[in-house]
Design an enzyme around this catalytic site. Sequence first.
Site, PDB file in Angstrom:
ATOM      1  N   LYS A   9       1.096  -1.483   0.059  1.00 24.23           N
ATOM      2  CA  LYS A   9      -0.171  -0.127  -0.005  1.00 24.23           C
ATOM      3  C   LYS A   9       1.380   1.642  -0.197  1.00 24.23           C
ATOM      4  CE  LYS A   9      -3.676  -2.163   1.596  1.00 24.23           C
ATOM      5  NZ  LYS A   9      -4.853  -2.161   3.284  1.00 24.23           N
ATOM      6  N   ARG A  81      -1.280 -14.387   5.442  1.00 21.96           N
ATOM      7  CA  ARG A  81      -2.174 -14.026   6.254  1.00 21.96           C
ATOM      8  C   ARG A  81      -1.213 -13.307   7.215  1.00 21.96           C
ATOM      9  NH1 ARG A  81      -6.084  -9.922   4.460  1.00 21.96           N
ATOM     10  NH2 ARG A  81      -7.221 -11.168   6.298  1.00 21.96           N
ATOM     11  N   ARG A  98       2.617  -5.739   8.997  1.00 24.83           N
ATOM     12  CA  ARG A  98       1.685  -4.364   9.522  1.00 24.83           C
ATOM     13  C   ARG A  98       2.518  -3.994  10.988  1.00 24.83           C
ATOM     14  NH1 ARG A  98      -3.645  -7.283   7.698  1.00 24.83           N
ATOM     15  NH2 ARG A  98      -3.697  -6.083   5.723  1.00 24.83           N
ATOM     16  N   HIS A 111      -1.785  -5.527   1.811  1.00 22.54           N
ATOM     17  CA  HIS A 111      -3.061  -6.070   1.937  1.00 22.54           C
ATOM     18  C   HIS A 111      -2.285  -7.305   0.872  1.00 22.54           C
ATOM     19  CE1 HIS A 111      -7.276  -8.047   0.381  1.00 22.54           C
ATOM     20  NE2 HIS A 111      -5.531  -8.383  -1.080  1.00 22.54           N
TER      21      HIS A 111
HETATM   22  P1  ATP Z   1      -7.016  -6.462   3.157  1.00 25.03           P
HETATM   23  O1  ATP Z   1      -8.065  -6.474   2.900  1.00 25.03           O
HETATM   24  O2  ATP Z   1      -6.277  -4.700   2.448  1.00 25.03           O
HETATM   25  O3  ATP Z   1      -5.942  -7.276   3.198  1.00 25.03           O
HETATM   26  P2  ATP Z   1      -8.283  -7.380   6.009  1.00 25.03           P
HETATM   27  O4  ATP Z   1      -8.299  -8.578   5.117  1.00 25.03           O
HETATM   28  O5  ATP Z   1      -7.030  -7.581   7.352  1.00 25.03           O
HETATM   29  O6  ATP Z   1      -7.051  -6.031   5.308  1.00 25.03           O
HETATM   30  P3  ATP Z   1     -10.253  -6.253   5.673  1.00 25.03           P
HETATM   31  O7  ATP Z   1     -11.664  -5.872   6.913  1.00 25.03           O
HETATM   32  O8  ATP Z   1     -10.623  -6.940   4.998  1.00 25.03           O
HETATM   33  O9  ATP Z   1      -8.856  -6.439   6.449  1.00 25.03           O
HETATM   34  O10 ATP Z   1      -9.941  -4.681   5.417  1.00 25.03           O
HETATM   35  C1  ATP Z   1      -9.777  -3.859   4.149  1.00 25.03           C
HETATM   36  C2  ATP Z   1      -9.028  -2.607   4.477  1.00 25.03           C
HETATM   37  O11 ATP Z   1      -9.602  -1.749   5.042  1.00 25.03           O
HETATM   38  C3  ATP Z   1      -7.642  -2.890   5.049  1.00 25.03           C
HETATM   39  O12 ATP Z   1      -6.850  -3.062   5.791  1.00 25.03           O
HETATM   40  C4  ATP Z   1      -8.415  -1.567   6.351  1.00 25.03           C
HETATM   41  O13 ATP Z   1      -6.692  -1.018   5.407  1.00 25.03           O
HETATM   42  C5  ATP Z   1      -9.120  -1.027   6.063  1.00 25.03           C
HETATM   43  N1  ATP Z   1      -9.817  -1.048   7.516  1.00 25.03           N
HETATM   44  C6  ATP Z   1     -10.264  -2.318   7.293  1.00 25.03           C
HETATM   45  N2  ATP Z   1     -11.000  -2.069   8.989  1.00 25.03           N
HETATM   46  C7  ATP Z   1     -10.926  -0.785   9.243  1.00 25.03           C
HETATM   47  C8  ATP Z   1     -11.095   0.388  10.037  1.00 25.03           C
HETATM   48  N3  ATP Z   1     -11.645  -0.437  11.166  1.00 25.03           N
HETATM   49  N4  ATP Z   1     -10.969   1.415   9.854  1.00 25.03           N
HETATM   50  C9  ATP Z   1     -10.083   1.684   8.714  1.00 25.03           C
HETATM   51  N5  ATP Z   1     -10.024   0.929   7.950  1.00 25.03           N
HETATM   52  C10 ATP Z   1     -10.065   0.036   8.209  1.00 25.03           C
HETATM   53 MG    MG Z   2      -9.608  -8.402   3.429  1.00 23.67          MG
END
Ligand code: ATP
Ligand code: MG
Length: 157
Positions: A9, A81, A98, A111
Amino acid sequence: MEYTYIVVKPNADERAERIIEELPCKVEKVALHVSLPREFWESFYVVHRGKSFYEELLDFMSSGNTSHFIGYGDGVIKKVRKAIGATDPSKAEPGTIRAKYGRSITENAIHASDSPSSAHFELSVGLTGLLQYGYIDLKRFMELKERFLGGEEVKHA
Ligand code: ATP
Ligand code: MG
């Protein structure tokens, strides 16, 4: 073959190549340090449409460059992951990507796909967008599509 779509990112993009070497898998480089518009990220993250953080996530992802990779090998989705750590860098296990390179829950450095079906969707949208915005050519698009998507129909972004 199992694969995962990985995006470094904007907050960590300058260090993308170093970060990717820390992952426990073989990696195919797809595009380094490329700028993709908000519309691309709207498709890529469509699963989060309507959530409180969606707009902020789109603003962030289109605010700078990102680097795109395909990780592959047995059990790669779970392994990667685990290596990237929890979504919120302050809760990520020490030593994870992270924990080391994330700045906040939005600016969390990387991501990686969370299931085979998201990997398929993200690779399709990713390759289509990179082709559309001129970061890969048609030959490379076809080559990666054949190799990882096995000639399946690619969804358009
Ligand atoms: P990614 O899909 O980017 O690998 P993730 O699977 O750990 O991350 P997701 O729940 O899919 O998390 O959310 C996608 C992205 O949205 C996160 O990586 C983060 O950048 C953002 N995000 C998720 N939850 C929040 C939150 N509560 N507040 C702000 N940003 C968030
Ligand atoms: Mg995700």
